[in-house]
Design a protein around this motif. Structure first.
Motif, PDB file in Angstrom:
ATOM      1  N   PHE A  54     -45.892 -66.559   3.358  1.00 22.07           N
ATOM      2  CA  PHE A  54     -45.528 -67.636   3.999  1.00 22.07           C
ATOM      3  C   PHE A  54     -44.423 -68.410   3.960  1.00 22.07           C
ATOM      4  O   PHE A  54     -43.794 -68.686   4.855  1.00 22.07           O
ATOM      5  N   ARG A  55     -44.068 -68.773   2.697  1.00 16.74           N
ATOM      6  CA  ARG A  55     -42.938 -69.685   2.253  1.00 16.74           C
ATOM      7  C   ARG A  55     -42.003 -69.311   1.424  1.00 16.74           C
ATOM      8  O   ARG A  55     -41.156 -70.107   0.916  1.00 16.74           O
ATOM      9  N   GLY A  56     -42.074 -67.946   0.954  1.00 14.82           N
ATOM     10  CA  GLY A  56     -41.021 -67.536   0.314  1.00 14.82           C
ATOM     11  C   GLY A  56     -40.990 -68.067  -1.161  1.00 14.82           C
ATOM     12  O   GLY A  56     -40.098 -68.020  -1.997  1.00 14.82           O
ATOM     13  N   VAL A  57     -42.338 -68.564  -1.519  1.00 14.88           N
ATOM     14  CA  VAL A  57     -42.392 -69.186  -2.943  1.00 14.88           C
ATOM     15  C   VAL A  57     -42.835 -67.961  -3.995  1.00 14.88           C
ATOM     16  O   VAL A  57     -43.956 -67.348  -3.781  1.00 14.88           O
ATOM     17  N   THR A  58     -42.188 -67.843  -4.786  1.00 13.84           N
ATOM     18  CA  THR A  58     -42.499 -66.708  -5.939  1.00 13.84           C
ATOM     19  C   THR A  58     -43.053 -67.260  -7.125  1.00 13.84           C
ATOM     20  O   THR A  58     -42.419 -68.148  -7.800  1.00 13.84           O
TER      21      THR A  58
ATOM     22  N   GLN B 202     -38.829 -74.941  -4.022  1.00 14.67           N
ATOM     23  CA  GLN B 202     -38.900 -74.564  -5.175  1.00 14.67           C
ATOM     24  C   GLN B 202     -38.468 -73.116  -5.189  1.00 14.67           C
ATOM     25  O   GLN B 202     -38.110 -72.444  -6.337  1.00 14.67           O
ATOM     26  N   SER B 203     -38.029 -72.383  -3.946  1.00 19.99           N
ATOM     27  CA  SER B 203     -37.682 -70.947  -4.028  1.00 19.99           C
ATOM     28  C   SER B 203     -35.977 -71.042  -4.400  1.00 19.99           C
ATOM     29  O   SER B 203     -35.409 -70.224  -4.718  1.00 19.99           O
ATOM     30  N   ILE B 204     -35.585 -72.342  -4.511  1.00 18.51           N
ATOM     31  CA  ILE B 204     -33.924 -72.271  -4.881  1.00 18.51           C
ATOM     32  C   ILE B 204     -33.807 -72.891  -6.092  1.00 18.51           C
ATOM     33  O   ILE B 204     -32.494 -73.275  -6.565  1.00 18.51           O
ATOM     34  N   ASP B 205     -34.729 -73.219  -6.623  1.00 18.32           N
ATOM     35  CA  ASP B 205     -34.717 -74.248  -8.025  1.00 18.32           C
ATOM     36  C   ASP B 205     -34.452 -73.255  -8.860  1.00 18.32           C
ATOM     37  O   ASP B 205     -35.079 -72.285  -9.326  1.00 18.32           O
ATOM     38  N   ARG B 206     -33.249 -73.623  -9.798  1.00 21.71           N
ATOM     39  CA  ARG B 206     -32.775 -72.301 -11.000  1.00 21.71           C
ATOM     40  C   ARG B 206     -33.145 -73.200 -12.191  1.00 21.71           C
ATOM     41  O   ARG B 206     -33.397 -72.639 -13.278  1.00 21.71           O
TER      42      ARG B 206
END
Ligand SMILES: Cc1ncc(COP(=O)(O)O)c(C=O)c1O
Length: 487
Positions: free
Chosen positions: A177-181, A306-310
């Motif tokens: 749903f949210r692209g969160v891995t 969260q998904s763009i946090d490196r």
């Protein structure tokens, strides 16, 4: 002004081991709580207060800022700082000396005002409450019976970070749903968003640390932090979300980037990157509250923080309160890899985990695909309600300078009023007619330019929601006439 001119209770005890700033904050809070400083009374200007109390000006301004953040005071542009009009007085018993609250309990006092103004409101426009009549009773009942047959499996202590099958189901759900891995060992099951924020504060903050919140913002996040003796700094939100460039250095920022609560702003990608850079520079963390963005109505959502946090700075929070039922008290935190073990230890220390049986039921509900189907069905239902409500608001208020905020997701819309409109007067009038409506100004902390209403459309059937929306429109129009006559 006359109410707060009595400065005697504010004079510091210079022999005390308590700092002057803490003393002033406590004494000012007590003066408000005890009713000595009346609701709506104006404080002396900080410069004068500092001079008369023999304190540094910034000691006075930080005490005032703290009490603004806690909801006791509000600043009004151009006119000064005032005791919040709706402040709740301390009870007679506590004031009279016996049954005195211990010092440590004072930190929960500010929650009282928040609870009174937000939690008690009900009715068809109440924001953020799902339609509980659409709860999938039959499927849930079937799963309950199956799980009950296996009850002995769930009677012992389970893993403190949550039932493994539920953590796995959630890891797959957020990916879809949210692209969160995230692998399931980074998923921590908690009793909703509120428990998630408290757990983050337990792990990441020390007393006195600075935490950033959105203004206007989610009051329960603010009280979760303030009641832990954290210094809470509100930062204004605009249509691109919170601008972290306006924030002081801090250890934590709480944000709702996908559907800012309550304005519905979607944080721009640029602001998201700036927020992550701020976190890295300050060695800070960001709580991403993604409370209702399973419900997306128009367009595609932006990627989660969260998904763009490196840099392993984001703690992602999800909840089943909007998608299923708030009474389940179930939500989850997805923590950075390096914090996974610490968070499960923190769960162990705080609660030893939560009910295994209900977690097991939810795991089955999600992994068998019922959850995704339920969300799809409810998105269609809520989408119809949302369109109809927006139409009534836009048509009804076409000749006034009101507009519906940008939200393309979630279970409420923000109706934005001109900055000097008295939204509290409208809410009070409607309350007298038996309709609870939440004025936007009640969600503001330090700013005085944000007026309007939060219009929920999810909790009741469409005809009821529309009837209430029309009542709101009529009341706004009446008020607008009164205001135009007096200006
Ligand atoms: C901004 C925001 N976050 C989270 C929640 C859900 O909170 P919880 O999961 O504690 O029920 C709400 C509910 O109204 C909310 O408005």
């Amino acid at each position: 002004m006359e109410d707060s001119a009595n400065l005697e209770p504010l004079f510091p005890d210079r022999d005390s081991s308590e700092t002057l700033g803490r003393q002033l904050t406590r004494r000012l809070r007590d003066a408000i709580e005890s009713g000595l400083y009346k609701p709506s009374s104006r404080l002396l200007p900080s410069r004068e207060l500092a001079a008369r109390l023999g304190l540094a000006r910034n000691t006075v301004t930080s005490a005032i800022e703290q009490l603004i953040a806690e909801g006791y005071l509000e600043s009004r542009v151009g006119s000064g700082t005032f005791v919040v009009p709706t402040i709740v007085k301390q009870t007679i018993a506590a004031r009279s000396g016996f049954l005195r609250l211990p010092e440590t309990a004072q930190r929960f006092r500010s929650s009282r005002a928040v609870l009174d103004s937000f939690a008690t409101g009900s009715g068809p426009l109440r924001p953020g409450r799902p339609d509980l009549t659409s709860f999938p009773h039959a499927i849930w009942g079937r799963i309950a019976r199956r799980t009950l047959a296996d009850l002995s499996t769930y009677l012992d202590y389970g893993e403190s970070k949550g039932h493994p099958a539920l953590r796995e189901a959630i890891a797959q759900h957020v990916q879809q749903f949210r692209g969160v891995t995230a692998a399931q060992h980074r998923v921590i099951i908690v009793e909703g968003t509120q428990a998630a924020i408290r757990l983050c504060a337990d792990v990441l903050l020390r007393e006195g640390d600075a935490a950033i919140v959105e203004d206007p913002g989610y009051p329960f996040a603010r009280i979760a932090l303030a009641s832990r003796d954290v210094r809470v700094f509100p930062v204004p939100v605009d249509p691109s979300g919170i601008d972290i460039a306006q924030a002081p250095p801090g250890r934590l920022a709480y944000v709702s980037p996908s559907n800012q609560f309550p304005l519905g702003a979607r944080m721009s990608l640029e602001r998201r990157h700036r927020l992550l850079a701020w976190a890295t520079e300050n060695d800070a963390y960001v709580i991403e509250d993604d409370y209702d963005s399973e419900y997306v109505f128009d367009g595609k959502p932006l990627p989660t923080l969260q998904s763009i946090d490196r840099g392993e700075r984001v703690l992602y929070v999800g909840s089943f309160s909007k998608t299923l039922a708030p009474g389940l008290r179930l939500g989850y935190l997805i923590v950075p890899q390096h914090l996974a073990t610490t968070f499960s230890l923190a769960r162990l220390a705080s609660t030893l985990g939560s009910t295994q049986f209900v977690q097991a039921m939810l795991a089955e509900f999600v992994s068998e695909g019922h959850f995704a189907r339920h969300v799809r069905r409810m998105t269609r239902i809520y989408g119809d309600r949302r369109r109809a409500v927006i139409q009534v608001l836009e048509e009804g208020l076409a000749d006034l300078s009101f507009y519906v905020g940008a939200a393309n997701a979630g279970l409420h819309v923000a109706l934005i009023a001109p900055p000097d409109f008295d939204d509290i007067a409208v809410a009070t009038e409607l309350a007298a007619e038996g309709l609870a409506v939440q004025p936007l100004s009640a969600f503001c902390i330090g700013r005085a330019d944000c007026r309007g209403f939060i219009v929920g459309f999810s909790s009741a059937p469409l005809p009821e929601v529309l009837r209430a929306t029309r009542l709101l429109v009529r009341c706004i129009k009446r008020r607008a006439v009164v205001e135009s006559r007096s200006s």
